[in-house]
Design an enzyme around this catalytic site. Sequence first.
Site, PDB file in Angstrom:
ATOM      1  N   SER A  96       0.845  -1.183   0.000  1.00  0.00           N
ATOM      2  CA  SER A  96       0.000   0.000   0.000  1.00  0.00           C
ATOM      3  C   SER A  96       0.880   1.233   0.000  1.00  0.00           C
ATOM      4  O   SER A  96       1.899   1.260   0.706  1.00  0.00           O
ATOM      5  CB  SER A  96      -0.910   0.005   1.230  1.00  0.00           C
ATOM      6  N   HIS A 110      -2.751   7.274  -4.503  1.00  0.00           N
ATOM      7  CA  HIS A 110      -2.808   6.116  -3.610  1.00  0.00           C
ATOM      8  C   HIS A 110      -2.871   4.871  -4.481  1.00  0.00           C
ATOM      9  O   HIS A 110      -3.515   4.857  -5.540  1.00  0.00           O
ATOM     10  CB  HIS A 110      -4.053   6.212  -2.730  1.00  0.00           C
ATOM     11  N   HIS A 179     -20.928  12.391   2.730  1.00  0.00           N
ATOM     12  CA  HIS A 179     -21.304  13.575   3.513  1.00  0.00           C
ATOM     13  C   HIS A 179     -20.943  14.875   2.798  1.00  0.00           C
ATOM     14  O   HIS A 179     -21.425  15.937   3.164  1.00  0.00           O
ATOM     15  CB  HIS A 179     -20.642  13.534   4.899  1.00  0.00           C
ATOM     16  N   ARG A 264      -0.325  -2.388  12.961  1.00  0.00           N
ATOM     17  CA  ARG A 264       0.601  -1.382  13.480  1.00  0.00           C
ATOM     18  C   ARG A 264       0.069   0.007  13.125  1.00  0.00           C
ATOM     19  O   ARG A 264       0.022   0.395  11.958  1.00  0.00           O
ATOM     20  CB  ARG A 264       1.980  -1.603  12.862  1.00  0.00           C
TER      21      ARG A 264
END
Length: 304
Positions: A96, A110, A179, A264
Amino acid sequence: MAFDSLNIAEVSSYLIQLQKSILSAVTELDGDVVLTKDRWERPEGGGGRSVVLENGRIFEKGGVNFSDVSGKQIPASATAGRPELAGAGFRALGVSLVFHPLNPYVPTTHMNVRFFTTTGRENENVWWFGGGFDLTPYYPFEQDAIHWHTVAREACQPFGEELYARFKQWCDRYFYLKHRKECRGIGGLFFDDFNELGFENSFGFMQSVGDHFLEAYLPIVKRRKDMDFTAREKDFQLYRRGRYVEFNLVYDRGTLFGLQSGGRTESILMSLPPVVHWKYDWKPEEGSPESRLYRDFLQPRDWI
């Protein structure tokens, strides 16, 4: 857990090499970036290697994580669509990454690719791949968006003509802030629970997504990294980074999986930007580049 029939060692080897190749390319481009490398172990099983990038000439903050973790009970976030697997043991491997650029004209990005395996009710192997990559621009450049989605389509094409449209739409739905009633960025690819091509071809598709990431992102970085900007553009970038934080902390399944699995925390929250601004009820000025971003880029759109 009967995982022996799956070539997990091959998956692990690919992911470790992917982390290395991405770090090599990024540090070659931004020779000033400072790396913090951290190998860690997880008491419940497994561990990983986190590499954080900070204070570069191009990248203000970023990170590339590899993890290989296992446990006796798969987290709820991983079984949202598979309630029959609740309570089973699991193993999860993945890479990631996130890059937050210094220059507001360079988009944040990302990417992650991952593999899960667990056992079903009759002790059979249950496995799937997931991942994708998405782009979060602060200023609207159609050239960049077209390039990004063209490469995303190229990553999918060898495995089925329909996959790009399917996973592009899934990405648009997934990276949507309900939202705010807006997308986090211009999307890209998102897929999960993917095993329909059999192990080897499904693994091949995950590899194709991982291997196409640099081809999709680095040309955009090189095109925008030296553009002049002022405090106005930087301030808008910091404001828009707030949307990135809101999504990751409210909706992101990867964040939830990491926290629910006892992962973690430093590595899980590595994706958050170093500096963020929030403003009360801010709206872009009509006719400005910022308003064009909202109008033309932050709603689902067919780019190619």
